[in-house]
Design a protein around this motif. Structure first.
Motif, short mmCIF file in Angstrom:
data_model
loop_
_atom_site.label_atom_id
_atom_site.label_comp_id
_atom_site.label_asym_id
_atom_site.label_seq_id
_atom_site.Cartn_x
_atom_site.Cartn_y
_atom_site.Cartn_z
N SER A 1 0.78 -1.00 -0.26
CA SER A 1 -0.40 0.32 -0.31
C SER A 1 0.79 1.04 -0.01
N HIS B 1 -4.21 -3.26 9.48
CA HIS B 1 -3.15 -2.35 9.11
C HIS B 1 -2.22 -2.46 10.20
N GLN C 1 0.09 -5.31 8.37
CA GLN C 1 0.70 -4.15 7.57
C GLN C 1 1.65 -3.21 7.73
#
Length: 112
Positions: A57, A84, A87
């Motif tokens: 991302s 998240h 990530q």
């Protein structure tokens, strides 16, 4: 606060911390000017292109760039979302190329 687009004074402070072997713990590395509203959606073509190259991302690219600013830099990305969080943790293994860092550095200097 520190991330792509931070002010020259913030960069100077980061550098002084590194020279003094002091940890620099920035926040809003992902959110940028969005601050408490969450991750910025204001990304350049370069950030999108680099994210596509690595299959990650744009937020991960912003965080990776911040981590590449020095071993004394320990960003606090913050999240309330477990995906998240995963990530954000994965960014620790993302090694940006020198060309990518140069491109992101130029964006940083343009925004500052």
């Amino acid at each position: 606060m520190y991330g792509i687009g931070a002010s020259p004074e913030q960069k100077e402070f980061l550098d002084v911390c590194g020279e003094q072997d002091v940890a620099f713990v920035p926040f809003y590395s992902i959110a940028g000017t969005g601050r408490t509203a969450g991750a910025t959606t204001d990304h350049s073509r370069e950030v999108h292109a680099i994210a596509r190259t690595y299959g990650v991302s744009t937020a991960q690219i912003r965080l990776a760039w911040t981590l590449h600013q020095g071993t004394h830099v320990l960003p606090i990305p913050g999240t309330g979302d477990l995906d998240h969080l995963a990530q954000n943790i994965a960014v620790g293994t993302l090694s940006l190329s020198q060309d990518d860092l140069t491109a992101l550095d130029s964006l940083h200097h343009e925004a500052a």
